[in-house]
Write a protein that holds these residues in place. Structure first.
Motif, PDB file in Angstrom:
ATOM      1  N   GLU A 284       2.942 -18.664  64.754  1.00  0.00           N
ATOM      2  CA  GLU A 284       4.144 -19.078  64.053  1.00  0.00           C
ATOM      3  C   GLU A 284       4.290 -20.619  64.325  1.00  0.00           C
ATOM      4  O   GLU A 284       4.309 -21.225  65.304  1.00  0.00           O
ATOM      5  CB  GLU A 284       5.342 -18.458  64.520  1.00  0.00           C
ATOM      6  CG  GLU A 284       5.715 -19.099  66.106  1.00  0.00           C
ATOM      7  CD  GLU A 284       7.033 -18.152  66.481  1.00  0.00           C
ATOM      8  OE1 GLU A 284       7.615 -17.512  65.653  1.00  0.00           O
ATOM      9  OE2 GLU A 284       7.703 -18.146  67.691  1.00  0.00           O
ATOM     10  N   ASN A 285       4.712 -21.196  63.084  1.00  0.00           N
ATOM     11  CA  ASN A 285       5.142 -22.825  62.891  1.00  0.00           C
ATOM     12  C   ASN A 285       6.344 -22.995  62.916  1.00  0.00           C
ATOM     13  O   ASN A 285       7.327 -22.713  62.240  1.00  0.00           O
ATOM     14  CB  ASN A 285       4.380 -23.416  61.806  1.00  0.00           C
ATOM     15  CG  ASN A 285       4.330 -24.906  61.725  1.00  0.00           C
ATOM     16  OD1 ASN A 285       5.165 -25.250  62.049  1.00  0.00           O
ATOM     17  ND2 ASN A 285       3.449 -25.601  60.903  1.00  0.00           N
TER      18      ASN A 285
ATOM     19  N   ILE B 237       8.122 -25.634  63.461  1.00  0.00           N
ATOM     20  CA  ILE B 237       8.703 -26.999  62.545  1.00  0.00           C
ATOM     21  C   ILE B 237       8.915 -26.365  61.292  1.00  0.00           C
ATOM     22  O   ILE B 237       9.825 -26.790  60.603  1.00  0.00           O
ATOM     23  CB  ILE B 237       7.873 -27.969  62.833  1.00  0.00           C
ATOM     24  CG1 ILE B 237       7.653 -28.564  64.383  1.00  0.00           C
ATOM     25  CG2 ILE B 237       7.886 -29.102  61.869  1.00  0.00           C
ATOM     26  CD1 ILE B 237       8.966 -29.254  64.559  1.00  0.00           C
ATOM     27  N   GLN B 238       7.751 -25.607  60.662  1.00  0.00           N
ATOM     28  CA  GLN B 238       7.833 -25.259  59.210  1.00  0.00           C
ATOM     29  C   GLN B 238       9.140 -24.468  59.267  1.00  0.00           C
ATOM     30  O   GLN B 238       9.708 -24.572  57.952  1.00  0.00           O
ATOM     31  CB  GLN B 238       6.514 -24.554  58.843  1.00  0.00           C
ATOM     32  CG  GLN B 238       6.611 -24.166  57.383  1.00  0.00           C
ATOM     33  CD  GLN B 238       6.932 -25.557  56.555  1.00  0.00           C
ATOM     34  OE1 GLN B 238       6.002 -26.532  56.678  1.00  0.00           O
ATOM     35  NE2 GLN B 238       7.620 -25.360  55.512  1.00  0.00           N
ATOM     36  N   LEU B 239       9.432 -23.568  60.094  1.00  0.00           N
ATOM     37  CA  LEU B 239      10.638 -22.896  59.985  1.00  0.00           C
ATOM     38  C   LEU B 239      11.787 -23.488  59.763  1.00  0.00           C
ATOM     39  O   LEU B 239      12.705 -23.261  58.943  1.00  0.00           O
ATOM     40  CB  LEU B 239      10.689 -21.776  61.163  1.00  0.00           C
ATOM     41  CG  LEU B 239      11.973 -21.093  61.275  1.00  0.00           C
ATOM     42  CD1 LEU B 239      11.950 -19.952  60.345  1.00  0.00           C
ATOM     43  CD2 LEU B 239      11.937 -20.571  62.682  1.00  0.00           C
TER      44      LEU B 239
ATOM     45  N   LYS C 142      12.118 -26.515  58.653  1.00  0.00           N
ATOM     46  CA  LYS C 142      11.956 -27.085  57.402  1.00  0.00           C
ATOM     47  C   LYS C 142      12.469 -26.365  56.316  1.00  0.00           C
ATOM     48  O   LYS C 142      13.284 -26.644  55.364  1.00  0.00           O
ATOM     49  CB  LYS C 142      10.673 -27.717  57.046  1.00  0.00           C
ATOM     50  CG  LYS C 142      10.065 -29.142  57.821  1.00  0.00           C
ATOM     51  CD  LYS C 142       8.875 -29.272  57.181  1.00  0.00           C
ATOM     52  CE  LYS C 142       8.218 -30.368  57.969  1.00  0.00           C
ATOM     53  NZ  LYS C 142       6.847 -30.748  57.434  1.00  0.00           N
ATOM     54  N   THR C 143      12.118 -24.904  56.400  1.00  0.00           N
ATOM     55  CA  THR C 143      12.737 -23.940  55.459  1.00  0.00           C
ATOM     56  C   THR C 143      14.099 -23.761  55.599  1.00  0.00           C
ATOM     57  O   THR C 143      14.924 -23.843  54.459  1.00  0.00           O
ATOM     58  CB  THR C 143      12.073 -22.727  55.791  1.00  0.00           C
ATOM     59  OG1 THR C 143      10.448 -22.897  55.300  1.00  0.00           O
ATOM     60  CG2 THR C 143      12.402 -21.446  54.732  1.00  0.00           C
TER      61      THR C 143
ATOM     62  N   GLU D 215      16.099 -26.669  54.058  1.00  0.00           N
ATOM     63  CA  GLU D 215      16.005 -26.641  52.494  1.00  0.00           C
ATOM     64  C   GLU D 215      16.930 -25.644  52.173  1.00  0.00           C
ATOM     65  O   GLU D 215      17.802 -25.824  50.995  1.00  0.00           O
ATOM     66  CB  GLU D 215      14.632 -26.179  51.978  1.00  0.00           C
ATOM     67  CG  GLU D 215      13.341 -27.246  52.050  1.00  0.00           C
ATOM     68  CD  GLU D 215      12.116 -26.963  51.849  1.00  0.00           C
ATOM     69  OE1 GLU D 215      11.963 -25.995  51.620  1.00  0.00           O
ATOM     70  OE2 GLU D 215      11.151 -27.624  52.096  1.00  0.00           O
TER      71      GLU D 215
ATOM     72  N   THR E 284      11.842 -34.161  60.275  1.00  0.00           N
ATOM     73  CA  THR E 284      11.348 -33.386  61.483  1.00  0.00           C
ATOM     74  C   THR E 284      10.723 -34.413  62.471  1.00  0.00           C
ATOM     75  O   THR E 284      10.412 -34.227  63.643  1.00  0.00           O
ATOM     76  CB  THR E 284      10.252 -32.419  61.087  1.00  0.00           C
ATOM     77  OG1 THR E 284       9.241 -33.099  60.165  1.00  0.00           O
ATOM     78  CG2 THR E 284      10.859 -31.180  60.180  1.00  0.00           C
ATOM     79  N   ASP E 285      10.326 -35.647  61.742  1.00  0.00           N
ATOM     80  CA  ASP E 285       9.760 -36.605  62.769  1.00  0.00           C
ATOM     81  C   ASP E 285      10.712 -37.349  63.595  1.00  0.00           C
ATOM     82  O   ASP E 285      10.584 -37.699  64.656  1.00  0.00           O
ATOM     83  CB  ASP E 285       9.063 -37.637  61.788  1.00  0.00           C
ATOM     84  CG  ASP E 285       7.741 -37.017  61.406  1.00  0.00           C
ATOM     85  OD1 ASP E 285       7.211 -36.116  61.938  1.00  0.00           O
ATOM     86  OD2 ASP E 285       7.338 -37.413  60.166  1.00  0.00           O
TER      87      ASP E 285
END
Length: 205
Positions: free
Chosen positions: A66-67, A69-71, A73-74, A77, A85-86
């Motif tokens: 699982e990612n 960080i992408q979670l 981001k989602t 949004e 995230t940076d």
């Protein structure tokens, strides 16, 4: 006779001395209890302080690779929240709890942000996602409800659970946490009761 009387008085004197010593020891024990309680409260405050920039996310299913960080981001949004995230995120991880092994629920996700104020804003936005389910963020068919909360210390988590239990028992409609502070309210127009210690639970009548 005189010798026996003197012996009795000596024993009484020794007994009074022992009582005095016991009283002194009781005083020392009480002082130590107060000191220990102060240390516990200070430690609890410190544990909560280091969590002040954390968000706890419950209900997100786990999967291999699982990612997280992408979670995030989602989720940002979905909440229409601008998040970098940076620069905004310190770290993100899953943590084990004592219930995870027994009930099979996914481990909570802890998101630590660099700024407490950014964390408060993001958490406020996330909480507006009423009834968000796992299927809404990419987990097809999963109806797990996603919850967003302050990351409470062990003591505050126990205090929150007890406050919720008592609030339900006493007929209070609301019990929640804001900025790591536990709050209770009976009705929409009732005053808010802040729960900061076990003694405060006595206010719930």
């Amino acid at each position: 006779m005189e010798s026996s009387i003197n012996s009795v008085f000596k024993r009484i004197g020794d007994f009074d001395l022992e009582i005095s010593k016991i009283g002194h020891l009781e005083s020392e024990v009480n002082e130590l209890k107060v000191t220990l309680q102060d240390i516990k409260e200070s430690q609890s405050k410190s544990e909560q302080w280091v969590r002040r920039s954390n968000i706890q996310i419950n209900g997100v299913p786990q999967k291999n690779g699982e990612n997280l960080i992408q979670l995030i981001k989602t989720l940002a949004e979905k909440a229409n929240y601008t998040l970098s995230t940076d620069t905004d995120i310190d770290f993100i991880t899953r943590i084990a709890t004592k219930n995870n092994t027994s009930d099979g629920r996914p481990k909570p996700i802890i998101l630590k942000m660099h700024s407490r104020y950014k964390k408060d804003d993001f958490l406020t936005s996330l909480r507006k996602l009423n009834n968000l389910k796992a299927c809404d963020i990419g987990f097809t068919g999963r109806q797990d409800k996603i919850y967003f909360n302050d990351h409470l210390s062990t003591d505050n988590r126990a205090l929150f659970n007890e406050a919720k239990r008592l609030a339900k028992e006493k007929g209070y409609n609301y019990c929640w946490v804001r900025n790591c502070t536990i709050m209770v309210r009976r009705k929409d127009d009732s005053p808010v009761i802040h729960i900061t210690s076990k003694d405060c639970l006595k206010k719930l009548s």
